[in-house]
Every structure is written in C-alpha cells, then in structure tokens.
Scaffold this active site. Structure first.
Site, mmCIF file in Angstrom:
data_model
loop_
_atom_site.group_PDB
_atom_site.id
_atom_site.type_symbol
_atom_site.label_atom_id
_atom_site.label_comp_id
_atom_site.label_asym_id
_atom_site.label_seq_id
_atom_site.Cartn_x
_atom_site.Cartn_y
_atom_site.Cartn_z
ATOM 1 N N ASP A 17 0.608 -1.256 0.292
ATOM 2 C CA ASP A 17 0.114 0.002 -0.056
ATOM 3 C C ASP A 17 0.864 1.030 0.314
ATOM 4 O O ASP A 17 1.095 2.094 -1.064
ATOM 5 C CB ASP A 17 -0.729 -0.363 1.612
ATOM 6 C CG ASP A 17 -1.746 -0.877 1.652
ATOM 7 O OD1 ASP A 17 -3.016 -0.484 1.592
ATOM 8 O OD2 ASP A 17 -1.565 -2.193 1.579
ATOM 9 N N GLU A 40 -5.072 7.157 -0.065
ATOM 10 C CA GLU A 40 -5.410 6.892 1.850
ATOM 11 C C GLU A 40 -4.734 6.828 2.936
ATOM 12 O O GLU A 40 -4.918 6.817 4.162
ATOM 13 C CB GLU A 40 -5.914 6.017 1.186
ATOM 14 C CG GLU A 40 -5.998 5.020 2.808
ATOM 15 C CD GLU A 40 -7.544 3.398 2.611
ATOM 16 O OE1 GLU A 40 -7.629 2.681 1.705
ATOM 17 O OE2 GLU A 40 -8.066 3.263 3.188
ATOM 18 N N ASP A 93 -6.516 5.577 -4.357
ATOM 19 C CA ASP A 93 -6.300 4.353 -2.724
ATOM 20 C C ASP A 93 -5.717 3.246 -3.782
ATOM 21 O O ASP A 93 -5.954 3.162 -4.913
ATOM 22 C CB ASP A 93 -7.924 3.065 -2.713
ATOM 23 C CG ASP A 93 -7.860 2.809 -1.781
ATOM 24 O OD1 ASP A 93 -6.711 2.058 -1.536
ATOM 25 O OD2 ASP A 93 -8.831 2.547 -1.385
ATOM 26 N N ILE A 95 -4.147 0.492 -2.953
ATOM 27 C CA ILE A 95 -4.720 -0.838 -2.484
ATOM 28 C C ILE A 95 -5.685 -0.456 -1.766
ATOM 29 O O ILE A 95 -6.081 -0.535 -1.024
ATOM 30 C CB ILE A 95 -3.926 -1.686 -2.669
ATOM 31 C CG1 ILE A 95 -2.385 -2.223 -2.657
ATOM 32 C CG2 ILE A 95 -4.428 -3.273 -2.387
ATOM 33 C CD1 ILE A 95 -0.932 -3.461 -1.847
ATOM 34 N N ASP A 96 -7.001 -0.601 -2.914
ATOM 35 C CA ASP A 96 -8.402 -0.595 -2.746
ATOM 36 C C ASP A 96 -8.577 -2.444 -2.909
ATOM 37 O O ASP A 96 -8.845 -3.242 -2.960
ATOM 38 C CB ASP A 96 -8.922 -0.366 -3.287
ATOM 39 C CG ASP A 96 -10.791 -0.475 -3.286
ATOM 40 O OD1 ASP A 96 -10.998 -0.254 -2.440
ATOM 41 O OD2 ASP A 96 -11.713 0.118 -3.610
ATOM 42 N N THR A 98 -7.645 -4.126 0.509
ATOM 43 C CA THR A 98 -6.293 -5.001 0.655
ATOM 44 C C THR A 98 -6.420 -5.624 1.516
ATOM 45 O O THR A 98 -5.630 -7.345 1.286
ATOM 46 C CB THR A 98 -5.876 -3.502 2.706
ATOM 47 O OG1 THR A 98 -5.544 -2.033 1.856
ATOM 48 C CG2 THR A 98 -4.214 -4.605 3.183
ATOM 49 N N ASP A 243 -12.708 4.943 -2.607
ATOM 50 C CA ASP A 243 -13.012 3.973 -3.152
ATOM 51 C C ASP A 243 -13.893 3.983 -3.960
ATOM 52 O O ASP A 243 -14.641 2.974 -3.967
ATOM 53 C CB ASP A 243 -13.915 3.894 -1.684
ATOM 54 C CG ASP A 243 -13.113 3.207 -0.302
ATOM 55 O OD1 ASP A 243 -11.830 2.793 -1.067
ATOM 56 O OD2 ASP A 243 -12.951 3.393 0.101
HETATM 57 P P1 AMP Z 1 -15.233 -3.336 -0.113
HETATM 58 O O1 AMP Z 1 -13.748 -4.208 -1.139
HETATM 59 O O2 AMP Z 1 -16.742 -3.190 -0.380
HETATM 60 O O3 AMP Z 1 -15.449 -4.134 1.348
HETATM 61 O O4 AMP Z 1 -14.420 -2.014 0.271
HETATM 62 C C1 AMP Z 1 -13.296 -1.830 0.666
HETATM 63 C C2 AMP Z 1 -13.106 -0.055 1.493
HETATM 64 O O5 AMP Z 1 -14.693 -0.445 1.591
HETATM 65 C C3 AMP Z 1 -12.424 0.006 1.780
HETATM 66 O O6 AMP Z 1 -11.494 1.035 0.788
HETATM 67 C C4 AMP Z 1 -12.732 0.696 3.252
HETATM 68 O O7 AMP Z 1 -12.454 1.999 2.962
HETATM 69 C C5 AMP Z 1 -13.933 0.524 2.870
HETATM 70 N N1 AMP Z 1 -14.916 0.508 4.296
HETATM 71 C C6 AMP Z 1 -14.170 0.910 5.623
HETATM 72 N N2 AMP Z 1 -15.552 0.192 6.403
HETATM 73 C C7 AMP Z 1 -16.362 0.200 6.223
HETATM 74 C C8 AMP Z 1 -17.925 0.527 6.318
HETATM 75 N N3 AMP Z 1 -18.044 0.264 7.652
HETATM 76 N N4 AMP Z 1 -18.856 0.524 5.277
HETATM 77 C C9 AMP Z 1 -18.289 0.396 4.027
HETATM 78 N N5 AMP Z 1 -16.898 0.950 3.024
HETATM 79 C C10 AMP Z 1 -16.118 0.622 4.624
HETATM 80 MG MG MG Z 2 -10.034 1.415 -0.100
#
Ligand code: AMP
Ligand code: MG
Length: 312
Positions: A17, A40, A93, A95-96, A98, A243
């Site tokens: 990251d 990020e 981001d 690494i979206d 991680t 994101d």
């Molecule tokens: P996903 O891969 O769809 O689970 O989304 C990943 C992203 O969700 C991460 O980069 C986080 O920044 C973000 N994230 C963190 N906490 C939450 C939350 N409570 N609700 C939704 N997204 C979140």
């Molecule tokens: Mg992310």
C-alpha cells in the site's frame, strides 16, 4: 508472503500500500506538479523506530522505479497524499481491498482526477482480473481507464491486446440480476442485501468481492447491480472518495448508473468523504429505477432508511 500492519481503525495496511502510494505520488508530481493528491495512506506510523524494517522494504520497492528513494524522500512522497481536496485534484487508493490482497482475492489500485466536483479521468489497475474481467488470481491483470464523455476501456497488462470498449449488461429480468456486494460483512448489511434480493425477485446467488473490482465487473456486463448498504455497526459511515471516484466514472462511461441509496448523485465536492450521500447503488441502468423503488419500500435499519428531506 506479505504481512499486514494495523492502522488506527484496525484495518490492515501493507508495505505494498505504502510503496504504491509513494510511486504514484512521485509520478504524478513529475507529470502534474500543480495538482494536489488526496490519498488513503500517510507515513506517520512508518516514521516510528519500530517500523524501520518495513520502511526499508518500501524504499527498495519504490527505488526500483524512482531514483533517490531514501526513507525521508519516500515518507515525504507518501505524505504528499494528505492534501485537502480543492477545485482540481487526484484521488488515489493505492490498494483498494487490502483484505482481498492479503487473502488472494480481488484488489485494485484506483486513481481519479476530479475537477469542480466531477470525475474527469479514472484508472483501475486490477491485478487479479483477466480478460473479460474474469477473476484470474496471479495472472498479469487488466487495466481499465475512463475519461468523461469518451467511454471506459480495458486492456490486458501483458501482450498487445489493445483497448476494448466496455459496456454494461442489457439484462432487465430481475430474476437473472447478478448482485455484487462486499466480501467483508462489516462493510455492508448482509441481511438487508438478502432482503433486497428477495424483494427485487433475484434468483441468482450474489457475487461477493472486495474492492472496486466490483465496478469493473459491472462495467463489463459480468454483474448487473451493486449495493453498498450501511453496516448495522456503522450506520453513519460515509464513503471515502478514493473508494468510489474511479469506479463511478468507469460505470457511467460504460453506460451504467450510480447514485446513493436515495437516488441522489454522488457528490464529490464535499471533502474526502461522500458526506452528503448514504451508501451506493450502481447498476446497468435498466435495473436502477426498480432497485431504488425496492429500497424505498424496504423497512431498512436506521443507516439505510430512506430520508424524505434533502440531506445537503
Ligand atoms: P469492499 O472491498 O467493498 O469491502 O470495500 C473496501 C473499502 O471499504 C475499504 O477501502 C474501506 O475504505 C471501506 N470501508 C471501511 N469501513 C467501511 C464500512 N463500515 N462500510 C463500508 N465501507 C467501509
Ligand atoms: Mg479502499
């Protein structure tokens, strides 16, 4: 084997990251020296003595591409990503997803240029997606780019496949809708996604996946509906712009539609979060009105409940 460090919110972060953020920040600073970066990560934890080994590893990774990747220069590049969002800036981001990266699932590097609240350019680097956006863990990966008004395009990162224009699906039968949602149950409301699917009439199993790779699947027609419902444990969570920015342009340029759960456009002029939006609904467009109507009729938990007044 890459090991994870924990951030202040207990979410994982890795040397990859930090290295990607330093690298992209350095390349952007060369190409667009006037443009701020809103990203990020920050280097605060890396500057502590206990992180010397990780910082060394990050400098090695960055040094393979940029000269003079000293610890101080590398931390400064990472920290150049803490700018305030202005009229024109990039959001990254590194690494979206991680958690997906760590478990061998999906993750992306996402980069977008925002001008006056509009996403103008988007790039999604998807190392674990193959041709046609079929998951291909360990393969060479694909790159998706979009420019406002000029479409969304995909190329394979190896070989000379050229760029292929992306189009969302033409599905309109709810029974066949393929729903995309977060793999991490903490990032959504699993019960309400199921309730939604039942009310919508979906008969397909949902696709669980980390990161904005979900938007890539939607844009290539391998998914039809994407729901980001608010988690019951964090009903006040607001999406981070890094994101959503790149993924949202990829979807709309592929002919799809993206709004929040109340049908409002995503407002990228509210700082580093989508402060005026609750959750996200993205679709191939055809399913959008019915999906909003289904959400409106559902008896949702407080975070996801429809509001009748303008939030802004
Ligand atoms: P996903 O891969 O769809 O689970 O989304 C990943 C992203 O969700 C991460 O980069 C986080 O920044 C973000 N994230 C963190 N906490 C939450 C939350 N409570 N609700 C939704 N997204 C979140
Ligand atoms: Mg992310």
């Amino acid at each position: 084997m890459i090991s994870a460090m924990a951030k202040y919110d207990h979410s994982p972060v890795t040397v990859a990251d930090f290295a990607i953020q330093a690298l992209v920040a350095g390349l952007l600073a060369d190409a667009f020296p006037e443009d701020p970066l809103v990203a990020e990560e920050d280097a605060m934890s890396l500057r502590s003595a206990g992180r010397a080994a990780e910082l060394h590893q990050i400098c090695d990774l960055v040094g393979a591409f940029l000269p003079q990747a000293t610890p101080e220069a590398t931390c400064a590049l990472i920290d150049s990503g803490v700018a305030d969002p202005g009229a024109r800036f990039w959001t990254l981001d590194p690494i979206d997803g991680t958690k997906g990266f760590l478990r061998g699932g999906q993750f992306v590097t996402s980069l977008a240029l925002l001008v006056d609240g509009a996403v103008e350019i988007a790039a999604l680097g998807c190392p674990n997606l193959g041709a046609g956006c079929v998951p291909d863990v360990g393969g060479p990966g694909v790159l998706i780019v979009a420019a406002r008004g000029q479409g969304a395009w995909m190329t394979q990162t190896e070989g000379d496949s050229g760029y292929k224009r992306l189009r969302v699906s033409r599905r309109c039968d709810p029974a066949q809708a393929r729903v995309l949602r977060s793999f991490d149950p903490e990032h959504t409301n699993v019960d309400e996604v199921e309730e939604f699917m039942h009310a919508f009439g979906v008969q397909e199993e949902p696709v669980l996946m980390e990161s904005q790779a979900k938007y890539a699947l939607l844009a290539t027609g391998r998914g039809d509906l994407l729901l980001r419902l608010l988690s019951p444990t964090q009903p006040n969570y607001r999406e981070r712009i890094w994101d959503q920015a790149a993924g949202s342009l990829v979807v709309t340029e592929a002919g799809g539609c993206i709004t929040d759960l109340d049908g409002q456009p995503l407002a990228f002029d509210a700082g580093s979060t989508l402060a005026y939006n609750r959750g996200v609904l993205a679709s191939n467009g055809r399913f959008h009105p019915r999906a909003l109507e289904t959400l409106r009729r559902m008896k949702r938990s407080p975070g996801n409940r429809a509001v009748s007044h303008a939030v802004r």
